[in-house]
Design a protein around this motif. Structure first.
Motif, short mmCIF file in Angstrom:
data_model
loop_
_atom_site.label_atom_id
_atom_site.label_comp_id
_atom_site.label_asym_id
_atom_site.label_seq_id
_atom_site.Cartn_x
_atom_site.Cartn_y
_atom_site.Cartn_z
N GLY A 39 29.65 -18.82 6.28
CA GLY A 39 28.70 -18.81 5.19
C GLY A 39 29.32 -18.37 3.88
N GLU A 40 28.48 -18.14 2.89
CA GLU A 40 28.95 -17.82 1.54
C GLU A 40 29.77 -16.53 1.48
N TRP A 358 36.48 -19.62 -2.31
CA TRP A 358 36.06 -20.42 -3.46
C TRP A 358 34.67 -20.98 -3.19
N ARG A 359 33.85 -21.03 -4.24
CA ARG A 359 32.59 -21.74 -4.11
C ARG A 359 32.91 -23.20 -3.78
N SER A 368 26.54 -22.79 -9.02
CA SER A 368 26.64 -22.90 -7.57
C SER A 368 25.57 -23.84 -7.03
N ALA A 369 25.97 -24.69 -6.07
CA ALA A 369 25.06 -25.65 -5.46
C ALA A 369 25.46 -25.82 -4.00
N ALA A 370 24.60 -26.50 -3.24
CA ALA A 370 24.88 -26.71 -1.81
C ALA A 370 24.26 -28.00 -1.31
N LYS A 376 31.01 -21.94 3.12
CA LYS A 376 32.43 -21.95 2.77
C LYS A 376 33.29 -22.10 4.03
N PRO A 377 33.16 -23.22 4.74
CA PRO A 377 33.86 -23.34 6.03
C PRO A 377 35.33 -23.67 5.93
N ASP A 378 35.81 -24.08 4.76
CA ASP A 378 37.12 -24.73 4.67
C ASP A 378 38.07 -23.96 3.77
N LEU A 379 39.17 -23.46 4.33
CA LEU A 379 40.22 -22.80 3.55
C LEU A 379 41.38 -23.74 3.23
N TYR A 380 41.43 -24.87 3.88
CA TYR A 380 42.60 -25.75 3.86
C TYR A 380 43.01 -26.18 2.45
#
Length: 407
Positions: A39-40, A358-359, A368-370, A376-380
């Protein structure tokens, strides 16, 4: 004034941002194995499915962290690998499920996109000498090349059913882009020139389609690899198959072409650099500040007009990486200037100092939007954006980190 890429303070900031991003993700291990959706604030959503592509990306970035000597990264890479060798793997029919629900039920189908990321993860983990990684790489690469590669086209198909009995008629360039990335990483880990030859064949087809359309890349095709430019017009903001030209993919392709050129060395064709610069230029002209506000739009139509105006973190990350690699390849000041401008934008709008990482999505006003990417599942993408400016064009990030070449 020296370009940021040569400033010691900037390089130190990049290193700190790498660490901050990896610190955010430490709670990703899911009780089933693999990576939970974060999550965020980095809290894992244990009711959401465990995705193969997210799990593989986590295995990749934490393998990079282990190679960089960051304490705790190795065991986290192993936790992700456990998902790839366990709950997400189809032990009976081979390959990997797209996702597994919180109650352990596997989703149907076998996607090239997922399998490309398993190869990337396994290659990075192999370089990091994580337990079982080499066996995983051998298996994943065999599945990718045996099941998805279409020799007559020189490209990867996209989607099988679960039992490998029916191949879907859709073909996509996104999976092939990540296939090139996976083949480059596998080459670093295994040293087989044939992997580069396949990557070059894919790149040549992609560049040909882009050249025909003023360097806007078609993404969607039928089973004979005929472009389908109207695909998903009714669903333009799809996470993986949006309508129109995807700005971030042109930037990503421009970078990958330069990595491929560097890996090929003296045998690299001249069109790789030319195409990298053309794709980059088109993406910047179409996508950057395209609607009067700062940032990259997600997609455009075939005349370069914005369609989905959301600002996605991965597009900005790929812009930074592409500018860094083009500057490294050409030395042109223009790329260094854009690099600095885009890091200012990332730091001001995407970097979440309070909650971490990062957002992932902003609206057209950089709020901020969704609507496309919740959580925030992705660090790649973000982690690689902090590493690419400090690494050579070849070998890839894992091999470069293992050799002490990431400054």
């Amino acid at each position: 004034m020296k370009p940021w890429l040569r400033q010691p303070a900037h390089l130190r900031w990049l290193g700190g941002e790498t660490q901050r991003l990896l610190d955010f993700g430490v709670r990703f291990p899911h009780p089933l194995g693999g990576a939970a959706w974060l999550g965020e604030d980095g809290t894992p959503d244990l009711d959401a499915p465990v995705h193969t592509w997210i799990t593989a990306r986590m295995a990749h970035v934490y393998s990079l962290g282990a190679l960089l000597g960051l304490p705790g990264a190795g065991p986290l890479a192993d936790a992700a690998l456990t998902g790839l060798t366990g709950v997400l793997r189809d032990g009976r029919r081979g390959g990997w499920h797209p996702q597994v629900s919180a109650d352990g039920e596997a989703a149907p189908g076998k996607a090239c996109y997922d399998h490309a990321f398993v190869v990337l993860a396994a290659a990075s983990a192999t370089t990091a000498r994580r337990p079982g990684a080499r066996e995983l790489l051998d298996e994943a690469l065999d599945v990718l090349l045996t099941r998805f590669w279409e020799e007559e086209h020189g490209l990867f198909a996209d989607l099988w059913d679960t039992a490998w009995g029916r191949l879907d008629g859709y073909r996509g360039l996104n999976a092939n882009m990540h296939g090139v990335e996976a083949l480059l990483a596998a080459f670093d880990a295994r040293g087989e020139r044939a992997l580069l030859d396949r990557a070059l064949r894919i790149a040549e087809r992609a560049v040909g389609w882009a050249r025909e359309r003023e360097w806007r890349l078609p993404e969607h095709f039928d089973e004979e690899w005929r472009p389908q430019p109207e695909y998903n017009r009714e669903c333009p903001g799809d996470q993986f198959k949006p309508f129109g030209a995807t700005v971030g993919h042109a930037l990503e392709w421009s970078r990958l072409l330069l990595h491929l050129e560097a890996a090929l060395g003296a045998t690299a064709p001249g069109w790789l650099l030319e195409s990298a610069e053309a794709l980059f230029s088109r993406a910047v002209r179409d996508g950057w500040n395209a609607d009067g506000a700062a940032g990259f739009v997600y997609t455009t139509d075939w005349d370069g007009r914005p369609v989905v105006r959301q600002r996605l973190h991965w597009v900005a990350a790929e812009a930074v990486g592409a500018a860094a690699t083009l500057h490294a390849r050409t030395g042109a000041d223009s790329y260094a200037e854009l690099y600095a401008q885009w890091w200012d934008h990332v730091r001001l709008h995407f970097v979440d100092v309070e909650r971490g990482s990062w957002r992932h999505e902003l609206d057209s006003g950089n709020r901020s939007a969704a609507t496309v990417w919740p959580g925030k599942p992705d660090l790649y993408h973000a982690v690689q954006a902090t590493l690419l400016p400090r690494a050579p064009l070849a070998p890839g990030l894992a091999a470069a980190a293992a050799a002490g070449l990431v400054g």
